[in-house]
Motif scaffolding. Structure first.
Motif, mmCIF file in Angstrom:
data_model
loop_
_atom_site.group_PDB
_atom_site.id
_atom_site.type_symbol
_atom_site.label_atom_id
_atom_site.label_comp_id
_atom_site.label_asym_id
_atom_site.label_seq_id
_atom_site.Cartn_x
_atom_site.Cartn_y
_atom_site.Cartn_z
ATOM 1 N N LYS A 37 0.703 -1.326 0.229
ATOM 2 C CA LYS A 37 0.009 -0.038 -0.005
ATOM 3 C C LYS A 37 0.942 1.208 -0.158
ATOM 4 O O LYS A 37 0.447 2.048 -0.754
ATOM 5 N N ALA A 38 1.843 1.471 0.764
ATOM 6 C CA ALA A 38 2.908 2.473 0.787
ATOM 7 C C ALA A 38 3.556 2.693 -0.324
ATOM 8 O O ALA A 38 3.670 3.878 -0.783
ATOM 9 N N ARG A 39 3.988 1.816 -1.040
ATOM 10 C CA ARG A 39 4.574 1.821 -2.574
ATOM 11 C C ARG A 39 3.519 2.246 -3.510
ATOM 12 O O ARG A 39 3.790 3.193 -4.470
ATOM 13 N N ALA A 40 2.041 1.830 -3.538
ATOM 14 C CA ALA A 40 1.365 2.436 -4.313
ATOM 15 C C ALA A 40 0.973 3.887 -3.927
ATOM 16 O O ALA A 40 0.823 4.435 -5.035
ATOM 17 N N GLU A 41 1.035 4.213 -2.895
ATOM 18 C CA GLU A 41 0.620 5.536 -2.382
ATOM 19 C C GLU A 41 1.765 6.587 -3.009
ATOM 20 O O GLU A 41 1.789 7.756 -3.764
ATOM 21 N N ILE A 42 3.026 5.819 -2.793
ATOM 22 C CA ILE A 42 4.074 6.914 -3.538
ATOM 23 C C ILE A 42 3.868 7.031 -5.104
ATOM 24 O O ILE A 42 4.195 7.779 -5.639
ATOM 25 N N ASP A 53 3.563 10.309 -7.255
ATOM 26 C CA ASP A 53 4.569 10.624 -8.408
ATOM 27 C C ASP A 53 3.636 10.835 -9.728
ATOM 28 O O ASP A 53 3.822 11.845 -10.614
ATOM 29 N N ALA A 54 2.696 9.953 -9.994
ATOM 30 C CA ALA A 54 2.041 10.065 -11.255
ATOM 31 C C ALA A 54 0.863 11.315 -11.144
ATOM 32 O O ALA A 54 1.262 11.895 -12.217
ATOM 33 N N ASN A 55 0.558 11.913 -9.960
ATOM 34 C CA ASN A 55 -0.303 13.163 -9.889
ATOM 35 C C ASN A 55 0.588 14.164 -10.042
ATOM 36 O O ASN A 55 0.310 15.237 -10.945
ATOM 37 N N LYS A 56 1.824 14.253 -9.732
ATOM 38 C CA LYS A 56 2.815 15.380 -9.990
ATOM 39 C C LYS A 56 3.267 15.316 -11.574
ATOM 40 O O LYS A 56 3.138 16.092 -12.077
ATOM 41 N N GLU A 57 3.436 13.966 -11.864
ATOM 42 C CA GLU A 57 3.858 14.096 -13.505
ATOM 43 C C GLU A 57 2.627 14.703 -14.282
ATOM 44 O O GLU A 57 2.586 15.540 -15.371
ATOM 45 N N LEU A 58 1.342 14.172 -13.972
ATOM 46 C CA LEU A 58 0.118 14.739 -14.631
ATOM 47 C C LEU A 58 -0.017 16.054 -14.490
ATOM 48 O O LEU A 58 -0.260 16.736 -15.652
ATOM 49 N N ALA A 59 0.279 16.845 -13.522
ATOM 50 C CA ALA A 59 0.190 18.134 -13.144
ATOM 51 C C ALA A 59 1.056 18.900 -14.289
ATOM 52 O O ALA A 59 0.737 19.776 -14.786
ATOM 53 N N LYS A 60 2.364 18.364 -14.235
ATOM 54 C CA LYS A 60 3.364 18.782 -15.047
ATOM 55 C C LYS A 60 2.600 18.603 -16.712
ATOM 56 O O LYS A 60 2.864 20.077 -17.477
ATOM 57 N N VAL A 61 2.243 17.857 -17.206
ATOM 58 C CA VAL A 61 1.634 17.556 -18.579
ATOM 59 C C VAL A 61 0.497 18.504 -18.817
ATOM 60 O O VAL A 61 0.614 19.234 -19.646
ATOM 61 N N LYS A 62 -0.337 18.810 -17.645
ATOM 62 C CA LYS A 62 -1.348 19.549 -17.768
ATOM 63 C C LYS A 62 -0.816 21.122 -17.923
ATOM 64 O O LYS A 62 -1.499 21.981 -18.614
#
Length: 86
Positions: free
Chosen positions: A64-69, A73-82
Motif C-alpha cells: 500500500k505504501a509503495r502504491a501511495e508513493i 508521483d503520477a499526480n505530479k507528472e500529470l500536473a506537469k503535463v497539464k
C-alpha cells in the motif's frame, strides 16, 4: 507437526510437515516426500497462525505504501503535463 503457509493468495494454509531443518521443511505430497524452503518469494512457512498473519499484514502495508508513493508521483507528472503550453 503443523506449519502455517502464506503464498501469493491472501490466506493462510495449514500444512502438516514431517520434519524440518533451519531453512527447509519436508512434507508428504501424494505419497512423495517434498522439500521447500521456509522463506521464498512464492511461499513462506511459520510456526504459528499469528506469525503468518503478521507477515501478511506487513507485506500488504508495504504494498500500500509503495502504491501511495507511485500515485503521488503520477499526480505530479500529470500536473506537469497539464501545465504544458504550446
Amino acid at each position: 507437526m503443523i506449519k502455517y503457509a502464506t503464498s501469493f493468495s491472501i490466506g493462510i494454509q495449514e500444512v502438516e510437515i514431517t520434519r524440518e531443518t533451519e531453512h527447509m521443511i519436508v512434507y508428504d505430497f501424494r505419497g512423495q516426500e517434498r522439500r521447500e524452503k521456509k522463506r521464498s518469494e512464492y511461499k513462506n512457512y511459520f510456526d504459528t497462525w499469528q506469525d503468518a498473519k503478521e507477515f501478511l499484514e506487513r507485506k500488504y502495508t508495504n504494498k500500500k505504501a509503495r502504491a501511495e508513493i507511485n500515485l503521488a508521483d503520477a499526480n505530479k507528472e500529470l500536473a506537469k503535463v497539464k501545465a504544458l503550453t504550446a
